[in-house]
Design an enzyme around this catalytic site. Sequence first.
Site, PDB file in Angstrom:
ATOM      1  N   LYS A 116      -9.349  11.156   7.140  1.00 38.17           N
ATOM      2  CA  LYS A 116      -8.307  10.288   6.586  1.00 38.17           C
ATOM      3  C   LYS A 116      -8.104  10.490   5.087  1.00 38.17           C
ATOM      4  O   LYS A 116      -7.019  10.228   4.572  1.00 38.17           O
ATOM      5  CB  LYS A 116      -8.635   8.835   6.887  1.00 38.17           C
ATOM      6  CG  LYS A 116      -8.485   8.489   8.353  1.00 38.17           C
ATOM      7  CD  LYS A 116      -8.907   7.059   8.572  1.00 38.17           C
ATOM      8  CE  LYS A 116      -8.225   6.450   9.762  1.00 38.17           C
ATOM      9  NZ  LYS A 116      -8.406   4.992   9.760  1.00 38.17           N
ATOM     10  N   GLY A 164     -10.157   3.467  15.867  1.00 34.67           N
ATOM     11  CA  GLY A 164     -10.335   2.319  16.751  1.00 34.67           C
ATOM     12  C   GLY A 164     -10.577   1.028  15.991  1.00 34.67           C
ATOM     13  O   GLY A 164     -11.195   0.099  16.487  1.00 34.67           O
ATOM     14  N   GLU A 200      -8.324   1.462  -0.589  1.00 33.95           N
ATOM     15  CA  GLU A 200      -6.885   1.203  -0.622  1.00 33.95           C
ATOM     16  C   GLU A 200      -6.640  -0.231  -1.060  1.00 33.95           C
ATOM     17  O   GLU A 200      -7.492  -1.095  -0.839  1.00 33.95           O
ATOM     18  CB  GLU A 200      -6.288   1.330   0.796  1.00 33.95           C
ATOM     19  CG  GLU A 200      -5.978   2.720   1.206  1.00 33.95           C
ATOM     20  CD  GLU A 200      -5.409   2.813   2.617  1.00 33.95           C
ATOM     21  OE1 GLU A 200      -5.309   1.788   3.322  1.00 33.95           O
ATOM     22  OE2 GLU A 200      -5.074   3.930   3.006  1.00 33.95           O
ATOM     23  N   LEU A 203      -3.123  -4.793   1.759  1.00 33.41           N
ATOM     24  CA  LEU A 203      -1.811  -5.438   1.762  1.00 33.41           C
ATOM     25  C   LEU A 203      -1.940  -6.820   2.389  1.00 33.41           C
ATOM     26  O   LEU A 203      -2.605  -6.993   3.401  1.00 33.41           O
ATOM     27  CB  LEU A 203      -0.806  -4.574   2.519  1.00 33.41           C
ATOM     28  CG  LEU A 203      -0.612  -3.167   1.934  1.00 33.41           C
ATOM     29  CD1 LEU A 203       0.341  -2.349   2.785  1.00 33.41           C
ATOM     30  CD2 LEU A 203      -0.086  -3.235   0.504  1.00 33.41           C
ATOM     31  N   HIS A 235      -8.091  -5.334  14.383  1.00 39.81           N
ATOM     32  CA  HIS A 235      -7.373  -4.084  14.075  1.00 39.81           C
ATOM     33  C   HIS A 235      -7.022  -3.285  15.325  1.00 39.81           C
ATOM     34  O   HIS A 235      -6.733  -2.092  15.237  1.00 39.81           O
ATOM     35  CB  HIS A 235      -8.170  -3.190  13.110  1.00 39.81           C
ATOM     36  CG  HIS A 235      -8.560  -3.859  11.835  1.00 39.81           C
ATOM     37  ND1 HIS A 235      -7.645  -4.405  10.969  1.00 39.81           N
ATOM     38  CD2 HIS A 235      -9.774  -4.089  11.286  1.00 39.81           C
ATOM     39  CE1 HIS A 235      -8.276  -4.929   9.941  1.00 39.81           C
ATOM     40  NE2 HIS A 235      -9.571  -4.771  10.104  1.00 39.81           N
ATOM     41  N   GLU A 287      -2.186   6.463   8.431  1.00 38.61           N
ATOM     42  CA  GLU A 287      -2.813   7.612   9.090  1.00 38.61           C
ATOM     43  C   GLU A 287      -1.849   8.268  10.065  1.00 38.61           C
ATOM     44  O   GLU A 287      -0.808   7.705  10.402  1.00 38.61           O
ATOM     45  CB  GLU A 287      -4.099   7.204   9.827  1.00 38.61           C
ATOM     46  CG  GLU A 287      -3.873   6.314  11.025  1.00 38.61           C
ATOM     47  CD  GLU A 287      -5.094   6.245  11.955  1.00 38.61           C
ATOM     48  OE1 GLU A 287      -5.943   7.143  11.922  1.00 38.61           O
ATOM     49  OE2 GLU A 287      -5.158   5.284  12.727  1.00 38.61           O
ATOM     50  N   ARG A 291      -1.861  13.067  18.606  1.00 34.88           N
ATOM     51  CA  ARG A 291      -1.998  13.015  20.071  1.00 34.88           C
ATOM     52  C   ARG A 291      -0.990  12.018  20.620  1.00 34.88           C
ATOM     53  O   ARG A 291      -0.269  11.370  19.865  1.00 34.88           O
ATOM     54  CB  ARG A 291      -3.410  12.541  20.424  1.00 34.88           C
ATOM     55  CG  ARG A 291      -3.739  11.218  19.750  1.00 34.88           C
ATOM     56  CD  ARG A 291      -4.979  10.567  20.286  1.00 34.88           C
ATOM     57  NE  ARG A 291      -5.393   9.446  19.456  1.00 34.88           N
ATOM     58  CZ  ARG A 291      -4.895   8.229  19.497  1.00 34.88           C
ATOM     59  NH1 ARG A 291      -3.921   7.930  20.342  1.00 34.88           N
ATOM     60  NH2 ARG A 291      -5.328   7.264  18.709  1.00 34.88           N
TER      61      ARG A 291
HETATM   62  P1  ADP Z   1      -7.845   3.048  12.763  1.00 33.44           P
HETATM   63  O1  ADP Z   1      -7.784   4.536  12.694  1.00 33.44           O
HETATM   64  O2  ADP Z   1      -9.234   2.538  12.927  1.00 33.44           O
HETATM   65  O3  ADP Z   1      -6.860   2.472  13.728  1.00 33.44           O
HETATM   66  P2  ADP Z   1      -5.996   2.428  10.551  1.00 33.44           P
HETATM   67  O4  ADP Z   1      -6.097   3.059   9.209  1.00 33.44           O
HETATM   68  O5  ADP Z   1      -4.902   2.916  11.445  1.00 33.44           O
HETATM   69  O6  ADP Z   1      -7.431   2.533  11.300  1.00 33.44           O
HETATM   70  O7  ADP Z   1      -5.843   0.859  10.390  1.00 33.44           O
HETATM   71  C1  ADP Z   1      -5.871  -0.008  11.495  1.00 33.44           C
HETATM   72  C2  ADP Z   1      -5.399  -1.385  11.098  1.00 33.44           C
HETATM   73  O8  ADP Z   1      -6.205  -1.909  10.019  1.00 33.44           O
HETATM   74  C3  ADP Z   1      -3.977  -1.464  10.584  1.00 33.44           C
HETATM   75  O9  ADP Z   1      -3.017  -1.537  11.612  1.00 33.44           O
HETATM   76  C4  ADP Z   1      -4.046  -2.735   9.757  1.00 33.44           C
HETATM   77  O10 ADP Z   1      -4.040  -3.862  10.600  1.00 33.44           O
HETATM   78  C5  ADP Z   1      -5.419  -2.675   9.114  1.00 33.44           C
HETATM   79  N1  ADP Z   1      -5.362  -1.995   7.786  1.00 33.44           N
HETATM   80  C6  ADP Z   1      -5.696  -0.716   7.501  1.00 33.44           C
HETATM   81  N2  ADP Z   1      -5.477  -0.419   6.181  1.00 33.44           N
HETATM   82  C7  ADP Z   1      -5.023  -1.546   5.606  1.00 33.44           C
HETATM   83  C8  ADP Z   1      -4.599  -1.901   4.259  1.00 33.44           C
HETATM   84  N3  ADP Z   1      -4.613  -1.025   3.239  1.00 33.44           N
HETATM   85  N4  ADP Z   1      -4.152  -3.175   4.056  1.00 33.44           N
HETATM   86  C9  ADP Z   1      -4.123  -4.077   5.060  1.00 33.44           C
HETATM   87  N5  ADP Z   1      -4.500  -3.813   6.335  1.00 33.44           N
HETATM   88  C10 ADP Z   1      -4.939  -2.576   6.617  1.00 33.44           C
END
Ligand code: ADP
Length: 447
Positions: A116, A164, A200, A203, A235, A287, A291
Amino acid sequence: MFEKVLIANRGETALRIHRACKEMGIQTVAIHSTADEDAMHVRLADEAVCIGPPAPKDSYLNKAAILTAANITGADAIHPGIGFLSENADFAEMVEEHGHVFIGPTAEHIRLMGDKIAAKVAAKDFGLPCVPGSDGGVNTDEEALEIAKETGFPLIIKAASGGGGRGMKVAYSMEEVPEALAICRAEAKAAFGDDAVYIERYLGNPRHIEIQIIADGQGGCVHLGERDCSVQRRHQKVIEEAPSPALDPELRAKIGKTVTDAITKMGYRGAGTIEFLYENGEFFFIEMNTRLQVEHPISEMIYGIDLVREQIRVAAGAPLSVTQEDIKLNGHAIECRITAENPVTFMPTPGKIGDYHAPGGLGVRVDSHLYSGYKVPPYYDSLVSKLIVHGATRNECLMRLRRALGEYVIGGIDTTIPLHQKLIGEQDFINGDYTIHWLEKLMGLKK
Ligand code: ADP
């Protein structure tokens, strides 16, 4: 085109791929663990090979056993599905080295997006807007505190190899940073064998909006608009809908173009999803999944495109069968992820299915491997069915979804059907007014 495809997956995912193959006149090979001997994907496939005992590491993650199955059955290609080895660059490489085609992107692109930290750097280069934060990995408390000054609070520390919804830790003040960093690193090491983390800005109240793309690596690249996956618990997505109640055609076209430009620049081949957080009219890349995704059917329903078919075609070297102009949004779709879990406590509920009756009728699609008498094994993901409903309007879709959930009978085990019934009846959901925190607040898990 391929004559025979080995499907390196199980459950509804394996069925989904099997269905696309059969409609293309392609023979299928199922693989299965000893726990899945009676599974529907094994029954429907043209051939089946048992590849090991129940534990995923010994079966569905066992690269050597899967390659042997492909060799002995003479499969031309391997479709990895979702989860398991679908984002494993080493596996993609091994498949090709052994003379089969990997139905997915190149190992190089999987590897790039699988890290990532590297993915964010690349995304920025390709012109995607990113969440402000560290430009690379964060190793020491000093580094973390320095970045915290720029991002402000709250901030989120995330594992480079995370997935996940695991390997994330939020910090609300400078004092919390060192401990959050240590916890996140330790969790990442334990879960993913890699303690690299990055920071990060966290938000406050975003929606999770992702763009589906498919590209042929020969210049053809289209997007299938967005999916709104904000209804999440820990999440993890629970209900997804497309289009998002928060976007209009103009915004959709704009972010779609930004994404297809980036994907074309990347020279990507295959299906993929670019995930964003969306807040106050702004998109922030989080991200890319290289797939197919669990929620892909809602995009298929509103655009009338079979994504697995396109995946297979482009892997076989064919160009995309559609251009962006051919792709027209039609109506609204919602997916409920139905899991074998208690709808209140979320405790897993593996066991034998009693009565089974799937809903039907216009605009109703059930992607499930369940049947009466089937035993849901305790070893794998608890997803047992995806109920996907299409309607001409969002309102029609909601009414149809309520009707379909009411018809659905899954006897013998507890499932999350009652939870879905409750959620789609909530006024906020009916209004399309929710963010990534909505579900946990509703459940009293968050203030
Ligand atoms: P994964 O690969 O584990 O799914 P992600 O990076 O896609 O991880 O994040 C999954 C979820 O986590 C997002 O949909 C959101 O709900 C929360 N999240 C991730 N990054 C942030 C952020 N910078 N601010 C707020 N929520 C976040």
